[in-house]
Scaffold this motif. Structure first.
Motif, PDB file in Angstrom:
ATOM      1  N   THR A 152     -27.808   8.154  10.040  1.00  0.00           N
ATOM      2  CA  THR A 152     -28.959   8.975  10.422  1.00  0.00           C
ATOM      3  C   THR A 152     -30.275   8.279  10.082  1.00  0.00           C
ATOM      4  O   THR A 152     -31.246   8.343  10.845  1.00  0.00           O
ATOM      5  CB  THR A 152     -28.883  10.345   9.730  1.00  0.00           C
ATOM      6  N   LEU A 153     -30.302   7.606   8.941  1.00  0.00           N
ATOM      7  CA  LEU A 153     -31.495   6.839   8.575  1.00  0.00           C
ATOM      8  C   LEU A 153     -31.790   5.757   9.605  1.00  0.00           C
ATOM      9  O   LEU A 153     -32.951   5.530   9.978  1.00  0.00           O
ATOM     10  CB  LEU A 153     -31.310   6.208   7.194  1.00  0.00           C
ATOM     11  N   GLU A 154     -30.743   5.078  10.051  1.00  0.00           N
ATOM     12  CA  GLU A 154     -30.925   4.034  11.065  1.00  0.00           C
ATOM     13  C   GLU A 154     -31.371   4.650  12.390  1.00  0.00           C
ATOM     14  O   GLU A 154     -32.234   4.094  13.089  1.00  0.00           O
ATOM     15  CB  GLU A 154     -29.620   3.254  11.252  1.00  0.00           C
ATOM     16  N   ALA A 155     -30.803   5.803  12.741  1.00  0.00           N
ATOM     17  CA  ALA A 155     -31.211   6.497  13.971  1.00  0.00           C
ATOM     18  C   ALA A 155     -32.684   6.878  13.902  1.00  0.00           C
ATOM     19  O   ALA A 155     -33.420   6.763  14.892  1.00  0.00           O
ATOM     20  CB  ALA A 155     -30.352   7.742  14.181  1.00  0.00           C
ATOM     21  N   ALA A 156     -33.133   7.307  12.719  1.00  0.00           N
ATOM     22  CA  ALA A 156     -34.536   7.682  12.534  1.00  0.00           C
ATOM     23  C   ALA A 156     -35.457   6.473  12.716  1.00  0.00           C
ATOM     24  O   ALA A 156     -36.560   6.595  13.255  1.00  0.00           O
ATOM     25  CB  ALA A 156     -34.734   8.292  11.153  1.00  0.00           C
ATOM     26  N   ARG A 157     -34.971   5.308  12.278  1.00  0.00           N
ATOM     27  CA  ARG A 157     -35.754   4.083  12.438  1.00  0.00           C
ATOM     28  C   ARG A 157     -35.948   3.756  13.925  1.00  0.00           C
ATOM     29  O   ARG A 157     -37.054   3.375  14.352  1.00  0.00           O
ATOM     30  CB  ARG A 157     -35.052   2.910  11.735  1.00  0.00           C
ATOM     31  N   ILE A 158     -34.901   3.941  14.710  1.00  0.00           N
ATOM     32  CA  ILE A 158     -34.992   3.678  16.149  1.00  0.00           C
ATOM     33  C   ILE A 158     -35.886   4.714  16.823  1.00  0.00           C
ATOM     34  O   ILE A 158     -36.670   4.392  17.724  1.00  0.00           O
ATOM     35  CB  ILE A 158     -33.588   3.673  16.786  1.00  0.00           C
ATOM     36  N   LEU A 159     -35.783   5.954  16.394  1.00  0.00           N
ATOM     37  CA  LEU A 159     -36.636   7.017  16.938  1.00  0.00           C
ATOM     38  C   LEU A 159     -38.114   6.711  16.697  1.00  0.00           C
ATOM     39  O   LEU A 159     -38.970   6.998  17.537  1.00  0.00           O
ATOM     40  CB  LEU A 159     -36.267   8.367  16.311  1.00  0.00           C
ATOM     41  N   GLU A 160     -38.394   6.120  15.535  1.00  0.00           N
ATOM     42  CA  GLU A 160     -39.777   5.772  15.184  1.00  0.00           C
ATOM     43  C   GLU A 160     -40.364   4.787  16.195  1.00  0.00           C
ATOM     44  O   GLU A 160     -41.543   4.874  16.559  1.00  0.00           O
ATOM     45  CB  GLU A 160     -39.812   5.163  13.779  1.00  0.00           C
ATOM     46  N   ILE A 161     -39.525   3.875  16.677  1.00  0.00           N
ATOM     47  CA  ILE A 161     -39.965   2.899  17.689  1.00  0.00           C
ATOM     48  C   ILE A 161     -40.386   3.625  18.971  1.00  0.00           C
ATOM     49  O   ILE A 161     -41.309   3.200  19.673  1.00  0.00           O
ATOM     50  CB  ILE A 161     -38.834   1.888  17.981  1.00  0.00           C
ATOM     51  N   ASP A 162     -39.702   4.746  19.243  1.00  0.00           N
ATOM     52  CA  ASP A 162     -40.018   5.548  20.433  1.00  0.00           C
ATOM     53  C   ASP A 162     -41.137   6.553  20.183  1.00  0.00           C
ATOM     54  O   ASP A 162     -41.424   7.403  21.037  1.00  0.00           O
ATOM     55  CB  ASP A 162     -38.766   6.296  20.907  1.00  0.00           C
ATOM     56  N   GLY A 163     -41.709   6.503  18.982  1.00  0.00           N
ATOM     57  CA  GLY A 163     -42.817   7.401  18.678  1.00  0.00           C
ATOM     58  C   GLY A 163     -42.413   8.763  18.166  1.00  0.00           C
ATOM     59  O   GLY A 163     -43.231   9.690  18.114  1.00  0.00           O
ATOM     60  N   ILE A 164     -41.154   8.913  17.795  1.00  0.00           N
ATOM     61  CA  ILE A 164     -40.676  10.185  17.249  1.00  0.00           C
ATOM     62  C   ILE A 164     -40.536  10.043  15.744  1.00  0.00           C
ATOM     63  O   ILE A 164     -39.737   9.240  15.249  1.00  0.00           O
ATOM     64  CB  ILE A 164     -39.320  10.593  17.874  1.00  0.00           C
ATOM     65  N   ASN A 165     -41.312  10.814  15.014  1.00  0.00           N
ATOM     66  CA  ASN A 165     -41.373  10.732  13.560  1.00  0.00           C
ATOM     67  C   ASN A 165     -40.431  11.759  12.944  1.00  0.00           C
ATOM     68  O   ASN A 165     -40.713  12.966  12.930  1.00  0.00           O
ATOM     69  CB  ASN A 165     -42.818  10.985  13.111  1.00  0.00           C
ATOM     70  N   ALA A 166     -39.279  11.299  12.443  1.00  0.00           N
ATOM     71  CA  ALA A 166     -38.244  12.210  11.945  1.00  0.00           C
ATOM     72  C   ALA A 166     -38.240  12.334  10.423  1.00  0.00           C
ATOM     73  O   ALA A 166     -38.332  11.328   9.715  1.00  0.00           O
ATOM     74  CB  ALA A 166     -36.872  11.742  12.420  1.00  0.00           C
ATOM     75  N   LYS A 167     -38.125  13.551   9.953  1.00  0.00           N
ATOM     76  CA  LYS A 167     -37.912  13.815   8.536  1.00  0.00           C
ATOM     77  C   LYS A 167     -36.407  13.749   8.305  1.00  0.00           C
ATOM     78  O   LYS A 167     -35.634  14.387   9.034  1.00  0.00           O
ATOM     79  CB  LYS A 167     -38.434  15.207   8.173  1.00  0.00           C
ATOM     80  N   VAL A 168     -35.963  12.971   7.320  1.00  0.00           N
ATOM     81  CA  VAL A 168     -34.534  12.804   7.061  1.00  0.00           C
ATOM     82  C   VAL A 168     -34.184  13.389   5.698  1.00  0.00           C
ATOM     83  O   VAL A 168     -34.791  13.035   4.682  1.00  0.00           O
ATOM     84  CB  VAL A 168     -34.118  11.319   7.118  1.00  0.00           C
ATOM     85  N   ILE A 169     -33.204  14.278   5.695  1.00  0.00           N
ATOM     86  CA  ILE A 169     -32.765  14.937   4.463  1.00  0.00           C
ATOM     87  C   ILE A 169     -31.282  14.683   4.239  1.00  0.00           C
ATOM     88  O   ILE A 169     -30.472  14.834   5.163  1.00  0.00           O
ATOM     89  CB  ILE A 169     -33.023  16.461   4.528  1.00  0.00           C
ATOM     90  N   ASN A 170     -30.948  14.303   3.038  1.00  0.00           N
ATOM     91  CA  ASN A 170     -29.550  14.146   2.636  1.00  0.00           C
ATOM     92  C   ASN A 170     -29.134  15.400   1.867  1.00  0.00           C
ATOM     93  O   ASN A 170     -29.674  15.705   0.810  1.00  0.00           O
ATOM     94  CB  ASN A 170     -29.401  12.904   1.750  1.00  0.00           C
TER      95      ASN A 170
END
Length: 313
Positions: free
Chosen positions: A207-225
């Motif tokens: 999920t952390l890696e997915a969030a990194r890719i989303l950031e490239i697309d301009g989507i800023n994700a909050k990640v919670i474990n």
């Protein structure tokens, strides 16, 4: 880039049992003829007088654990998740849960990543089963650091605890020098304002890696474990939903009764929010290489990224 260290959380379980056993004489470890696989063989080698092999009789093992707890010992009853949660459910419910005995259940080989052992051993229902038992704490650590801390927390907690561990080596994402495990508290791994991604166990690094890719697309994700499924960190989940307005849950477990269901229970009552549940979609697994299965069932970073992006539209 530094090399990514990968350790299976079942290894973390075995190592921490030895460390705790060196300190505390009241720890007893039980196994059901799977000590090599669950890694409790480490404890057996260090403390053979406090290791009991109950044979292929998981239901009886839970009864033995209950008896030991009733005498003041702290037993760690260990087996594959399919057997610890599935086969022995009635004994866990009635002999451990009902009298609220101080038994710790170490369930290894959980989820689709069991791999070649196939559908009969890939337990994607154990969190759902254990959540239903009143007073049962349910913990699903994400990496080696968190898994070892979880075992300590389980030992210190007075009451029944279900600990979920995996067979597949997973990336170590936590820094042991700064990490602090708090029972019932989620961990914010990344701040974000557009969408909240709530993951548990093996899916956290993905999920952390997915969030990194989303950031490239301009989507800023909050990640919670969320390492503790029960009790759940309701306050953090509600707060995140209020911040971002959309929530995605990601788990190596059925979307029925697991983390996603727990999160939806909270939000439906306290702050109705649009939620996407990513997990095993009401199906059995199959035999195959673990990493290939993780990808096929949509739990790898690329699959998570695609699903979240589509949901965010």
């Amino acid at each position: 880039m530094p090399e990514v260290i990968k350790i299976a959380t079942r290894d973390s379980y075995g190592k921490m049992l030895v460390e705790l056993g060196n300190k505390f004489e009241n720890i007893v470890v039980l196994d059901a003829d799977l000590a090599a696989a669950t890694k409790t063989a480490m404890f057996k080698a260090a403390h053979p007088d406090r290791h009991i092999d109950c044979g292929i009789a998981e239901c009886n093992m839970m009864g033995v654990a209950a008896g030991l707890a009733a005498t003041g010992k702290i037993p760690f009853a260990s087996s594959f998740a399919m057997f610890a949660a599935g086969r022995a459910f009635e004994q866990v419910r009635n002999s451990i849960g009902y009298p609220h005995l101080n038994v710790k259940i170490g369930a290894t080989h959980a989820g689709i990543s069991v791999g070649e052992d196939g559908a009969t051993h890939q337990c994607n229902e154990d969190i759902a089963l254990m959540r239903t038992i009143p007073g049962m704490v349910v913990i699903n650590p994400a990496d080696d650091v968190e898994a070892r801390a979880a075992v300590v927390a389980a030992y210190e907690y007075e009451g029944p605890v279900y600990l979920r561990f995996g067979r597949l080596p997973v990336p170590v994402i936590n820094d042991e020098s700064t990490y602090k495990f708090e029972l019932g508290k989620g961990v914010v791994l990344q701040e974000g304002k557009d969408i909240t991604l709530i993951a548990t166990g093996l899916t956290v690094p993905e999920t952390l890696e997915a969030a990194r890719i989303l950031e490239i697309d301009g989507i800023n994700a909050k990640v919670i474990n969320i390492h503790t499924i029960k009790p759940l960190d309701n306050e953090l989940i509600i707060s995140a939903a209020k911040e971002t307005g959309k929530v995605v849950t990601i788990e190596e477990h059925s979307i029925i009764g697991g983390l996603g269901s727990a999160v939806c229970d909270v939000l439906a009552e306290k702050f109705p929010t649009k939620v996407l549940k990513i997990g095993i979609n009401d199906t059995y697994g199959e035999s195959g290489p673990a990493l290939e299965l993780v990808k096929k069932y949509g739990l790898d970073s690329e699959s998570i990224y695609k699903k979240v992006k589509e949901f965010y539209k």
